[in-house]
Design an enzyme around this catalytic site. Structure first.
Site, short mmCIF file in Angstrom:
data_model
loop_
_atom_site.label_atom_id
_atom_site.label_comp_id
_atom_site.label_asym_id
_atom_site.label_seq_id
_atom_site.Cartn_x
_atom_site.Cartn_y
_atom_site.Cartn_z
N HIS B 262 -15.38 5.80 4.15
CA HIS B 262 -15.45 4.34 4.01
C HIS B 262 -14.31 3.66 4.80
CE1 HIS B 262 -16.32 0.53 1.78
NE2 HIS B 262 -15.03 0.33 2.02
N GLU B 263 -13.08 4.08 4.52
CA GLU B 263 -11.95 3.46 5.22
C GLU B 263 -12.02 3.79 6.71
OE1 GLU B 263 -10.36 1.27 3.60
OE2 GLU B 263 -11.09 1.89 1.63
N HIS B 266 -13.89 1.11 8.47
CA HIS B 266 -13.03 -0.05 8.75
C HIS B 266 -12.10 0.26 9.92
CE1 HIS B 266 -14.16 -2.55 5.37
NE2 HIS B 266 -13.82 -1.64 4.47
N GLU B 292 -17.22 -5.03 6.14
CA GLU B 292 -17.74 -4.19 5.07
C GLU B 292 -19.03 -3.48 5.52
OE1 GLU B 292 -16.41 -2.68 1.61
OE2 GLU B 292 -15.40 -4.21 2.84
#
Lengths: 495, 495
Positions: B262-263, B266, B292
């Site tokens: 997830h990170e 980003h 997101e």
């Protein structure tokens, strides 16, 4: 008057805030920043350093300090000491023409890159021209002070108040006469104690042991952390945030252990400065020599003693199970193996100060015109052969091994040797007050920390090295204890 | 004109330098600083934040931007976009009386502490008064703008340009109609896929896997690092220094894996912003929703797909040998287990947006006067029961679970749901250009990164969310793809 003091306090607070921020950026750069971040973070460090420097060197601030100095009798003890230290610094900086100072700053800023390049090429000639300039600037800047004392002694004094050639010549002469023959005697025996403590240990276990050992010594993890870097160091954000690094090598599990203990000594000092000094410029070690005395005290006198291992061996076995099959004596001898190494930072306790002697003689020789920068590789290698019996195969193993000169640190190396000398004097005094051996055997290292805290740490820069040592030992720097200590310890091990 | 531009550039550069420094301090505070260091570092962050804020809100700078805006036709594309964004921000801030703004800043500064205290006491009533004030200020500040649009839509717009109640009502209505019944259908089955992937794995192995997986996705470790923190986050110093954190729990080895992915989404976005935007305010994500969309795209659409596991399972086995006894299908089902959880950040892909819906309806209800802050715990719990079939046993599991409101972030939550919707639209478009399934099976994730880089990442803030989505998909935000995707995926798994 009180108005002046409060302006002064504001400025110091501002400077300390900048310096703490600088410390955090430096920490980031050296422990974790990705390559891509180097440029920006270095730029920030450059900008903030300049700002911090200007805060206490601008005309207005200098005038303020000079005015406070005139009325110093009405200042409290702490303020007076701060003003006195600043006046000394100002006197030194004031005499240097600002354009020369700027040129010198630019020179040292680029010198480290040139030194690194010379190391890559293993060629001192690449570094020689810039090193020559650095030595010349240092000479010139000292001469501007217009004092009678010889140039090198004045430089020594900048790092260790009260130091001079006379004292150091005497010290190194004794060292040469006593230790060089002892080393030759030991070397003839060709004993291998170290073989027994050669094993691999995972980085994870080494990390856990480093944390354990630091807690054991009394380092406060509520007010500090340990991390990793290429070269171990200690860095203080403020007394409530003191940061250490070490380096983990799987094949050398005692390397991280002893570098953690060494940095722990620095860290415990920084954490122990009294709270009331926090917002002053006195929240720092008394001198480099005293600072080094604390790290070496913990690393060598405590950490490389048999009693320390009596008290801790079973605990270390939880991390390094290979130690189970060894006796305390075997571990003790293993970690005290004497080796004629080429690299200072890897040297054992007995030979360490001989490495410093090489550097001391070279710096002195250049400052008084006896040596030429161009001849340094040859001089270096000859001295290494004479004192340590080894010869570097290239300049990286020799004259290019330390970063210090490229940063303009001339006269700094002797602090390391002074640290050794102080550490034994402190040890002798401590033994009169507390049962050190018993404390080590029972694992009560907190008693040692408390003694050092009361006698040294809490004062920060409020006392000079001389005041601290006389206060503790009843006499000034005296190398005989150090030399006796080395002779006794190593004769016993090698007998 | 060019003079004005160069003053503007200098100011922006200065602000960006401060913001990078702030990022480094924030990073230090959240990943490693010892407790003793919190006070000083927080003080630094406070001081620098104020400085950074003042740099672009002082009268002179505002005047400069307004002048540039008047001549915006003669600016280049990048400068024009920067000025337009700043003008929008200025318009919003200008209408707020400065003393009210100051009071509001003080309020949100202390609100987080009160929220934490309320959590400790598990009592919303402690937090209610300050939350009421925060909502009231937000209402008031929006009204100062004097626009016709309803208050909550204007707030939504601040986080996602072009967003409003109408669009979100429609989206959540569809979600409610389609997903809530699907969830009930699935829940009736009481299947346990997750049991098979329940095992322990050491933190060390999890760390190694996180690094491996990030490299596999294309995160550049020359320009980024990964570390640990209590709550995973991504932080950008600049595009060459992008930092991620995760959290390692030995009993939940997939938690660190998916939070790293997830990170990583980003982080890859931040690293992919074009170099030419580096020194501008456009070196950032287009919006929170688009940001997101990237993290969720990698985490869910890629990372929780069967093809991803086909391509990577044997590699993950090097770190998690427990996976060897499972098939790809078993892993796939295990990581897609649906659970009616109480906590948003732990929710699975199917239920996640329902958690957002609860927050959306509450924010909207308060902003239009339908709800009262005091009733929130009850309303929260009723909605959780209705949509997810679970009820919090206390306020910590319920209305006090998120930090956002205490920071003044009203209208921010829907970005998370928008990220989900965008991510599926992007996926559909990507499939038309490249063979995504094949790339996943062959481990060629770089192709995916490059596609996203070209279509989204490189633009930074140069394009609005709407421009990006229309450019990629030929239509604006459309939730039908997201809803179809969820229905197909979970019907297949639970059939």
């Amino acid at each position: 008057m009180r108005d002046k003091v409060s302006i002064f306090r504001e400025k110091i607070k501002e400077k300390k805030m900048l310096d703490s921020m600088l410390a955090l950026l430096q920490w980031d750069l050296e422990t974790q920043a990705p390559k891509g971040g180097y440029e920006l973070i270095s730029k920030m460090i450059g900008d903030l350093s300049l700002k911090s420097y200007e805060l206490t060197t601008n005309k207005e601030f200098i005038k303020l300090v000079e005015n406070l100095y005139k009325e110093k009798e009405s200042l409290d003890e702490i303020e007076r000491k701060e003003v006195e230290i600043l006046i000394e610094d100002i006197e030194k900086i004031k005499v240097i023409p600002s354009d020369e100072y700027r040129l010198y700053s630019e020179l040292t800023a680029k010198a480290q890159g040139i030194w690194e390049h010379a190391r890559e090429k293993k060629d001192f000639k690449i570094f020689a021209p810039v090193l020559k300039e650095i030595f010349e600037y240092n000479k010139k800047f000292i001469k501007y002070r217009g004092k009678d004392e010889d140039v090198y002694s004045q430089l020594l004094c900048d790092y260790e108040k009260g130091m001079n050639i006379e004292k150091l010549d005497k010290f190194f002469e004794e060292l040469k006469n006593e230790i060089v023959p002892l080393l030759k005697e030991i070397e003839l025996q060709k004993r291998d104690f170290q073989g027994k403590i050669k094993f691999q240990e995972s980085k994870e276990k080494q990390k856990e042991l480093s944390k354990f050992i630091l807690k054991y010594l009394g380092f406060d993890f509520q007010r500090g952390i340990i991390s990793e870097s290429t070269h171990p160091f200690t860095l203080t954000v403020n007394r409530n945030d003191v940061r250490l690094t070490t380096k983990y090598i799987e094949e050398l599990p005692f390397s991280s252990l002893y570098s953690s203990i060494h940095e722990g000594g620095h860290g415990i000092y920084e954490q122990g400065v009294e709270n009331v000094l926090e917002e002053t410029i006195l929240a720092d070690g008394s001198s480099m020599g005293i600072h080094e005395s604390q790290s070496r005290f913990y690393e060598n006198i405590i950490g490389r003693s048999e009693e320390f291992w009596s008290g801790i061996k079973d605990k270390v076995e939880n991390y390094y199970p290979n130690l189970k099959k060894l006796s305390v004596k075997e571990v003790y001898k293993g970690i005290n193996q004497v080796e004629k190494s080429l690299i200072r930072v890897e040297a054992d306790e007995l030979t360490y100060s001989l490495h410093i002697m090489v550097r001391y003689e070279i710096e002195k020789g250049i400052m008084n015109g006896k040596y030429n920068v161009d001849e340094l590789p040859q001089i270096w290698n000859e001295k290494m052969m004479e004192y340590l019996g080894v010869e570097p195969k290239d300049d990286v193993e020799g004259v290019l091994q330390d970063v210090h000169w490229s940063c303009g640190l001339i006269g700094y190396f002797p602090s390391y040797a002074l640290g050794n000398v102080y550490s034994v004097q402190i040890y002798e005094a401590m033994k009169k007050d507390i049962n050190v051996e018993g404390a080590l055997e029972r694992g009560e290292l907190i008693k040692i920390k408390e003694w050092l805290g009361e006698k040294i740490h809490k004062y920060g820069k409020l006392k000079t090295p001389k005041e601290i040592i006389i206060n503790i030992c009843g006499e000034d720097l005296n190398s005989k204890y150090y030399i006796e200590y080395l002779k006794n310890k190593y004769r016993e091990i090698y007998n």
